[in-house]
Write a protein that holds these residues in place. Structure first.
Motif, PDB file in Angstrom:
ATOM      1  N   VAL A  72       1.695  11.457  -1.491  1.00 46.44           N
ATOM      2  CA  VAL A  72       2.326  12.681  -0.841  1.00 46.44           C
ATOM      3  C   VAL A  72       2.496  14.045  -1.675  1.00 46.44           C
ATOM      4  O   VAL A  72       2.869  15.129  -1.015  1.00 46.44           O
TER       5      VAL A  72
ATOM      6  N   CYS B 173      -7.427   2.082  -6.034  1.00 41.77           N
ATOM      7  CA  CYS B 173      -7.621   3.649  -5.174  1.00 41.77           C
ATOM      8  C   CYS B 173      -9.048   3.889  -4.872  1.00 41.77           C
ATOM      9  O   CYS B 173      -9.902   4.129  -5.692  1.00 41.77           O
TER      10      CYS B 173
ATOM     11  N   ARG C 140       0.732   5.948  -0.126  1.00 40.48           N
ATOM     12  CA  ARG C 140      -0.108   7.107   0.012  1.00 40.48           C
ATOM     13  C   ARG C 140       0.516   8.072  -0.885  1.00 40.48           C
ATOM     14  O   ARG C 140       1.613   8.225  -0.765  1.00 40.48           O
TER      15      ARG C 140
ATOM     16  N   LYS D 245      -3.407  14.063  -3.243  1.00 38.43           N
ATOM     17  CA  LYS D 245      -2.493  14.247  -2.180  1.00 38.43           C
ATOM     18  C   LYS D 245      -3.233  13.707  -0.879  1.00 38.43           C
ATOM     19  O   LYS D 245      -4.344  14.119  -0.606  1.00 38.43           O
ATOM     20  N   GLY D 246      -2.659  12.510  -0.212  1.00 39.93           N
ATOM     21  CA  GLY D 246      -3.372  11.822   0.902  1.00 39.93           C
ATOM     22  C   GLY D 246      -4.249  10.637   0.584  1.00 39.93           C
ATOM     23  O   GLY D 246      -4.397   9.767   1.553  1.00 39.93           O
ATOM     24  N   SER D 247      -4.271  10.429  -0.900  1.00 39.26           N
ATOM     25  CA  SER D 247      -5.131   9.186  -1.177  1.00 39.26           C
ATOM     26  C   SER D 247      -4.135   8.007  -0.932  1.00 39.26           C
ATOM     27  O   SER D 247      -3.183   7.809  -1.174  1.00 39.26           O
ATOM     28  N   GLU D 248      -4.977   7.067  -0.551  1.00 38.72           N
ATOM     29  CA  GLU D 248      -4.322   5.446  -0.166  1.00 38.72           C
ATOM     30  C   GLU D 248      -4.599   4.610  -1.088  1.00 38.72           C
ATOM     31  O   GLU D 248      -5.737   4.798  -1.749  1.00 38.72           O
TER      32      GLU D 248
ATOM     33  N   GLN E  30       0.784  -1.062  -0.004  1.00 34.45           N
ATOM     34  CA  GLN E  30      -0.024   0.014   0.179  1.00 34.45           C
ATOM     35  C   GLN E  30       0.899   1.375   0.007  1.00 34.45           C
ATOM     36  O   GLN E  30       1.997   1.098   0.734  1.00 34.45           O
TER      37      GLN E  30
ATOM     38  N   VAL F  48       5.086   9.082  -3.868  1.00 31.59           N
ATOM     39  CA  VAL F  48       4.293   8.086  -2.808  1.00 31.59           C
ATOM     40  C   VAL F  48       5.149   7.944  -1.738  1.00 31.59           C
ATOM     41  O   VAL F  48       6.307   7.905  -1.877  1.00 31.59           O
TER      42      VAL F  48
ATOM     43  N   ILE G  99       3.102   2.619   3.097  1.00 28.22           N
ATOM     44  CA  ILE G  99       2.107   2.716   4.329  1.00 28.22           C
ATOM     45  C   ILE G  99       2.274   1.116   4.655  1.00 28.22           C
ATOM     46  O   ILE G  99       2.238   0.243   3.898  1.00 28.22           O
TER      47      ILE G  99
END
Length: 75
Positions: free
Chosen positions: A15, A55, A13, A35-38, A11, A72, A75
């Motif tokens: 940035v 996503c 994220r 931005k911030g999407s995982e 996974q 990215v 995580i």
């Protein structure tokens, strides 16, 4: 780190984005890769082009040039 640096099943994220084509960056944001999407790396071709990510339940297939503008973190 780039999407292609992740291993299948890992996974990440978003940035940020590399400077470049603002039109394409806007398209990525509109489809949910902001931005911030995982996301999860689903698969990638043997040479890393293209890569498929999940996503938020949306499967996206990105070519190397397209995915390289996305920065990215794992995580």
């Amino acid at each position: 780190m780039k999407i292609r640096d992740l291993e299948i099943g890992q996974q990440g994220r978003v940035v940020g984005f590399e400077p470049g084509d603002r039109t394409y960056r806007q398209k990525l944001i509109q489809i949910g890769l902001s931005k911030g999407s995982e996301f999860t790396l689903i698969r990638k071709a043997p040479l890393g082009d293209p890569a498929e990510i999940n996503c938020g339940g949306i499967l996206l297939t990105l070519r190397k040039g397209e995915s390289d503008i996305v920065i990215v973190e794992r995580i």
